[in-house]
Design a protein around this motif. Structure first.
Motif, short mmCIF file in Angstrom:
data_model
loop_
_atom_site.label_atom_id
_atom_site.label_comp_id
_atom_site.label_asym_id
_atom_site.label_seq_id
_atom_site.Cartn_x
_atom_site.Cartn_y
_atom_site.Cartn_z
N HIS A 15 -18.76 30.70 44.25
CA HIS A 15 -18.04 31.56 45.11
C HIS A 15 -18.17 31.48 46.46
N ARG A 19 -14.91 30.65 48.40
CA ARG A 19 -14.13 31.59 49.26
C ARG A 19 -14.97 31.78 50.45
N ASP A 22 -15.46 35.22 51.83
CA ASP A 22 -16.38 35.91 51.81
C ASP A 22 -16.93 35.62 51.92
N MET A 26 -20.74 38.61 52.91
CA MET A 26 -21.69 38.37 52.37
C MET A 26 -22.93 38.42 53.61
N TRP A 79 -17.23 38.14 36.10
CA TRP A 79 -16.55 37.65 37.35
C TRP A 79 -16.08 35.88 37.01
N GLU A 102 -6.82 34.87 54.69
CA GLU A 102 -7.49 34.35 55.27
C GLU A 102 -8.14 33.88 56.45
N SER A 109 -14.19 37.65 60.55
CA SER A 109 -15.58 38.07 59.96
C SER A 109 -16.40 37.29 60.80
N THR A 389 -18.44 43.87 48.53
CA THR A 389 -19.06 43.52 50.07
C THR A 389 -17.51 43.49 50.55
N ASP A 390 -16.99 44.09 51.51
CA ASP A 390 -15.30 44.09 51.61
C ASP A 390 -14.95 43.05 52.33
N CYS A 391 -14.29 41.70 51.72
CA CYS A 391 -13.68 40.76 52.04
C CYS A 391 -12.48 40.50 52.70
N ALA A 396 -15.21 41.90 47.59
CA ALA A 396 -15.87 40.84 46.00
C ALA A 396 -16.04 40.79 45.21
#
Length: 539
Positions: A15, A19, A22, A26, A79, A102, A109, A389-391, A396
């Motif tokens: 992941h 990503r 993300d 996280m 997933w 992104e 982030s 988690t808000d990405c 996520a």
């Protein structure tokens, strides 16, 4: 380390590789200087990696002793199935706003306050990678027939990212002068990317088969799109009748829309907006006691949105409240209060006290997302600690949404059980929120099964649901990009209510048990809670 833990470790590593933005949200270490793979072979390589790990996960047959382990295996398989099918059917590399989102949130982030200080080297690394990332995006999108609204969203995000790069970034407390050349080069690349985008006339619908796949595999919902549509239509009509009846009881001379508009006049003083958020958050925490165990042990600080983010936030997925990094949460998190613009009167209408109470203090703060995220970090399932988690463009793991958003909407109504917390007029607003969620479920299904166009969806929101006009375009465009992301609110809330009615547990026992699972499909949680209660009753 068990073989299941090894599989979970490998999933998180994959992941983070696919990503990395993300991973920053996280709190997964080691990826803060990276952007996602976006070259010509990225999608093929992604499908291969997902398939290889899924084959191992599907073959896993070791006994599992705890619900946490069982949930980890379920989430892991789900997933991987969903990510592989997405890569095959609706690859994110074909979404123009994936690149802008992104790129923007790769920086944001790292700039948000948190347990970790901003790493200047990671910011510089991502700034330097943005031009190549966007050039790869231009190559990927060239020749594709793109929905016009997707292109418009990407262009808006590109303008916001330019403002962040050239104006906002130098205002951040971590600003380094050595970032400037890379930021300016990135801004030129953003403009070139936006200029190269070509709107087409493609239908944004994903199709009934893919929507049904997401409902089944991501959300674990025991129904087809057609069955869910029937329930949402019935729910919408019933709620509309309840809303009209409640409005007539309050004031027979004014419609529910007129009475809701009256609530905008209940405003705090301009200088008291931020303290109003904080005060109602605290009151909701206190009034929630006896119904659940609120997260009073984890702080939530209400702060004015910082200057570096103000010009860019409006056109990006910049949330007031964002779930803290599950692996590095610190002792508290920040809730942003957006400052007024030039039109102070319009700002205060939007910051009316009933809206602050329901949306900011309850849904996102206090017993809503704030408590749910806090409890999720203590879950037995490792993946359920992270899934909500808000990405950059959503949570996520899509499948966590029926619990994450279902709970927050349920929490709004839960405080009806705290006598006197809501006024009768605020109860009207609660009912309208529930009507809106049923409408969004209905529209999500009808858009993606091809029953409605985007314009029909927008007319429905405008003429029958009472959405704020300024919100409709963004809401519907986002839903067109991310199927099954709007149906999870109403269906999640509905599942929680039905489960509580079925199990008949004391309120605190029920709610604390529900939240102890973490962020996972609420249908899976409901099935396990029933099983555990049956086992306990047999003893």
């Amino acid at each position: 380390m068990s073989s299941l833990n090894t599989l979970v470790d490998r999933l998180l590593a994959l992941h983070a590789q696919l990503r990395p933005v993300d991973a920053s949200f996280m709190g997964l270490p080691g990826h803060d200087g990276q952007l996602p793979p976006a070259g010509p072979d990225a999608n093929r390589q992604e499908q291969q990696a997902l398939s290889a790990l899924l084959d191992e996960a599907e073959a896993f047959s070791d006994p599992l002793d705890t619900p946490g382990e069982q949930l980890d295996l379920f989430l892991l398989r789900a997933w991987l199935r969903v990510a592989r099918e997405e890569a095959r059917v609706r690859p994110r590399q074909h979404n123009p706003s994936w690149y802008t989102g992104e790129a923007a949130f790769s920086l944001i982030s790292l700039l948000l306050p948190g347990e970790r200080p901003t790493d200047p080297a990671a910011v510089l690394s991502r700034l330097q990678q943005i031009p190549a990332f966007l050039e790869a995006g231009t190559a990927q999108l060239s020749g594709l027939n793109l929905p016009a609204d997707w292109v418009e969203r990407a262009r808006r995000e590109a303008r916001a990212l330019e403002r962040l790069l050239l104006g906002g970034l130098p205002l951040h407390s971590a600003w380094q002068e050595e970032w400037r050349p890379a930021a300016e080069q990135a801004a030129r690349a953003v403009q070139a990317y936006a200029d190269a985008l070509q709107p087409g006339d493609a239908d944004p619908a994903c199709g009934e088969a893919y929507l049904g796949f997401l409902m089944r595999e991501a959300h674990a919902l025991p129904m087809s799109p057609a069955e869910a549509e029937t329930e949402a239509e019935a729910g919408f009509q019933a709620l509309l009748g309840e809303l009209e009846q409640l409005a007539a009881q309050l004031n027979p001379d004014r419609s529910w829309l007129e009475q809701l508009a009256d609530l905008e006049a209940q405003q705090p003083a301009l200088e008291q907006v931020r303290s109003t958020y904080q005060d109602w958050h605290q009151q909701a925490l206190e009034r929630g006691e006896g119904l659940l165990t609120p997260a009073a042990d984890y702080g939530l600080s209400f702060e004015t949105l910082p200057a570096w983010a103000q010009e860019a936030a409006g056109d990006l997925y910049f949330l007031f409240y964002r779930s803290p990094p599950a692996l590095q949460p610190g002792s508290g998190s920040v809730y942003w209060v957006f400052p007024p613009g030039e039109d102070t009167a319009a700002y205060l209408r939007g910051q009316n006290i009933p809206f602050i109470k329901l949306v900011h203090a309850v849904h996102h703060g206090s017993i809503g997302h704030h408590t749910q995220n806090t409890r999720a970090r203590q879950a037995d399932s490792r993946l359920a600690r992270l899934a909500g988690t808000d990405c950059a463009s959503g949570i996520a793991f899509l499948g966590a949404g029926t619990l994450v958003e279902g709970w927050a909407c349920y929490a709004e109504d839960l405080l009806l059980e705290a006598p006197g917390f809501y006024t009768p007029q605020e109860q009207l607003l609660l009912k309208q929120f529930e009507l809106r969620n049923a409408a969004c479920c209905l529209a999500d299904i009808r858009l993606h099964t091809g029953r409605w166009t985007l314009e029909q969806m927008r007319a429905f929101y405008r003429d029958e649901v009472g959405f704020a006009p300024g919100r409709i375009w963004a809401e519907t465009t986002r839903n067109s990009l991310y199927p099954a992301s709007r149906l999870m609110y109403w269906l999640g809330t509905r599942t929680i209510r039905a489960l509580r009615e079925e199990l008949r547990l004391p309120p605190t026992d029920f709610h604390d048990q529900l939240l102890s699972y973490g962020s996972a499909p609420v249908s899976w949680i409901a099935q396990d809670m029933r099983r555990r209660l049956t086992v306990q009753g047999a003893r």
